[in-house]
Write an enzyme that holds these catalytic residues in place. Structure first.
Site, PDB file in Angstrom:
ATOM      1  N   THR A  66     -16.830  -1.340  25.215  1.00  0.00           N
ATOM      2  CA  THR A  66     -15.671  -0.658  25.923  1.00  0.00           C
ATOM      3  C   THR A  66     -15.636  -0.866  27.421  1.00  0.00           C
ATOM      4  O   THR A  66     -14.494  -0.436  27.870  1.00  0.00           O
ATOM      5  CB  THR A  66     -15.666   0.667  25.080  1.00  0.00           C
ATOM      6  OG1 THR A  66     -16.960   1.262  25.633  1.00  0.00           O
ATOM      7  CG2 THR A  66     -15.575   0.730  23.620  1.00  0.00           C
ATOM      8  N   CYS A  67     -16.869  -0.827  28.069  1.00  0.00           N
ATOM      9  CA  CYS A  67     -16.680  -0.327  29.293  1.00  0.00           C
ATOM     10  C   CYS A  67     -16.163  -1.862  30.035  1.00  0.00           C
ATOM     11  O   CYS A  67     -15.825  -1.868  31.304  1.00  0.00           O
ATOM     12  CB  CYS A  67     -18.151  -0.257  29.889  1.00  0.00           C
ATOM     13  SG  CYS A  67     -19.102  -1.549  29.526  1.00  0.00           S
ATOM     14  N   VAL A  68     -16.204  -2.892  29.291  1.00  0.00           N
ATOM     15  CA  VAL A  68     -15.509  -4.007  30.069  1.00  0.00           C
ATOM     16  C   VAL A  68     -14.486  -4.601  29.126  1.00  0.00           C
ATOM     17  O   VAL A  68     -14.105  -5.791  29.203  1.00  0.00           O
ATOM     18  CB  VAL A  68     -16.624  -5.265  30.326  1.00  0.00           C
ATOM     19  CG1 VAL A  68     -17.502  -5.007  31.578  1.00  0.00           C
ATOM     20  CG2 VAL A  68     -17.318  -5.460  29.289  1.00  0.00           C
TER      21      VAL A  68
END
Length: 517
Positions: free
Chosen positions: A483-485
């Site tokens: 989810t961070c990217v």
């Protein structure tokens, strides 16, 4: 020039008449301007502003033309929403955030012959327990109210950190504020969440519940929560985070300071049932007003005619058995709560509208405005109108995803191309999602169930789908995410049906935790 100023002033008057004509004519159509907003947009001036906003040197030095900031604040209608949004990021926040925004929206400007123009923002990392998000969030928002650091959240017992967990933190806070047990909002209904808690259900967005404004522990607690909410709104805006909460237009009018102009028409946006009831009572006031203006009647004839006023169903005002008490509460609108009669019906209508929209929520909304102001000046919001504020804080609402948009914005990589069967199947499945499935997919991939203004093309980083390497038949494995990217790792499933089944299973099982994938 002098002539230019006069033209702008004239346009401002024209825009005001177009948007506020219902106040003059006292109608219920205040949401429907006479002129379409795009007719007043000046593309030439907007293009000049946009060019300035794309120049890193201008942003770094703040060397704008003298008219650059004042004009959009005085005449927002001359500029498209997306230009005003970029202007907010460029001029209302700190320089590092402004430069970061340029890099995100225009990646081609991030590098050049003179090196990188991007900056790395200071981050304030906080560990949060999922069982006490609301309580811990209050302390975090209070501590960071005046900080320029970027809030980053991770959870107790979970290894995930970065953008995804942080976006989910704002989503969890958004939901916590909507819990019915907090007694913050007018309720037209409730619903039960998957966590067993009860949430406020409203048709047109949230609005504070009118309460007695005398000092009490209950009111103090409510005001503390609204101060907290104001800080969340401000911090989310500065950090460019999306909230999963729907506020009504009258709520945003308080933020903009235009709430005093609200009348009976605004009741429709917070409680359609109450609005319908008040419109029924208004019939008596209107008929009475007509009789008072009618010529040729003696005083006795006029008084008798007024006593005989009936609504469309043949009922008199006395038949409605109304008192000067706020509907649905025991709050007296006049000492002793006297009965409503044909002689004081106008006062009753004004009292209900005034207390519901203004006096009964004044301390709550003053607390909200105070909380927001501790993070950033409310005056920065003057670039926008009340009907635009939802996009500012909550991004894009639910719209059907089209194949063309997904083909343009979805980025295949590491084993997949735009012509890969798996990618085509994914796009097909995404276009068939229901609104709830869309929200689930977005929360699974990005950490937030909503898209920013502009949809998928405004996601930073872009939504990327890559081929997931598996030891065995792909149909036996679930997809996973980073989810961070905004990274979706998708096995090469045999059919679109299998892809849909596995994706929905992963969405369901992957909620409320961030672990290594």
């Amino acid at each position: 020039s002098y002539k230019g100023i006069k033209v702008i002033q004239l346009l401002h008057i024209l825009h005001t008449i177009s948007h506020e004509w219902s106040l003059i004519l006292k109608t219920d159509d205040y949401n429907n301007p006479i002129l379409r907003p795009e007719l007043l947009v000046n593309q030439q001036i907007a293009a000049k502003v946009e060019r300035q906003l794309q120049d890193p040197l201008v942003i770094m030095t703040s060397e704008y033309p003298k008219w650059f900031v004042p004009l959009p604040y005085f005449t927002p209608f001359l500029f498209p929403f997306h230009i005003r949004l970029e202007l907010l990021h460029a001029t209302a926040f700190d320089r590092d955030r402004a430069l970061q925004r340029i890099v995100e929206t225009h990646p081609e400007l991030a590098t050049g012959s003179e090196g990188r123009t991007g900056v790395r923002l200071d981050k304030d990392k906080r560990c949060v327990d999922r069982d006490s998000v609301f309580a811990q969030g209050r302390g975090i928002m209070t501590e960071l109210a005046s900080s320029t650091s970027l809030l980053e959240v991770y959870y107790v017992g979970e290894v995930g950190t970065g953008l995804g967990p942080t976006l989910e933190f704002y989503t969890l806070l958004s939901h916590a504020f909507q819990e019915s047990s907090r007694n913050l909002w007018r309720e037209t209904g409730t619903y039960s969440g998957n966590n067993g808690k009860t949430y406020v259900s409203v048709t047109n967005g949230l609005y504070p519940r009118a309460t007695l404004q005398t000092d009490s522990p209950e009111l103090s607690k409510i005001c503390d929560d609204f101060t907290y909410l104001g800080r969340v709104l401000g911090k989310a805006l500065i950090d460019n985070r999306i909230l999963d909460i729907a506020f009504s237009e009258p709520f945003y009018r308080w933020l903009l300071g235009t709430h005093e102009k609200m009348g009976l028409a605004a009741i429709r946006d917070i409680d359609e049932v109450l609005h319908s009831s008040l419109k029924q009572v208004e019939i008596f006031a209107l008929k009475k007003g007509t009789l008072l203006k009618q010529e040729g009647l003696s005083e006795e004839e006029r008084d008798e005619a007024i006593k005989q006023i009936r609504d469309d169903s043949g009922c008199s005002l006395d038949d409605l058995c109304l008192d000067f008490v706020l509907p649905g509460t025991d709050i007296e609108l006049a000492p002793g709560g006297p009965p409503v009669t044909i002689n004081n019906v106008e006062e009753y209508l004004c009292a209900v509208v005034n207390y519901t929209l203004k006096e009964g929520v004044r301390k709550q909304m003053d607390a909200l405005r105070y909380g927001f102001n501790t993070v950033m000046p409310l005056s920065n919001l003057q670039l926008f109108y009340a009907n635009e504020m939802s996009r500012l804080f909550c991004g894009t609402g639910t719209v059907k995803w089209s194949e063309d948009d997904l083909c343009t914005t979805l980025q295949p990589d590491h084993g997949y191309t735009a012509t890969s069967t798996a990618v085509k199947h994914l796009i097909q499945v995404m276009t068939e999602f229901s609104p709830d499935e869309q929200r689930g997919f977005l929360k699974f991939v990005t950490g937030c169930p909503r898209l920013p203004v502009g949809g998928f093309k405004s996601l930073h980083p872009r939504l990327t789908v890559v081929k997931k390497s598996v030891d065995g038949p792909p149909d036996s494995y679930l997809p996973s995410v980073m989810t961070c990217v905004n990274y979706l790792k998708l096995p090469d499933y045999s059919t679109a049906e299998t892809l849909r089944e596995k994706l929905l299973t992963a969405i369901s099982e992957g909620q409320n935790s961030f672990h290594l994938s």
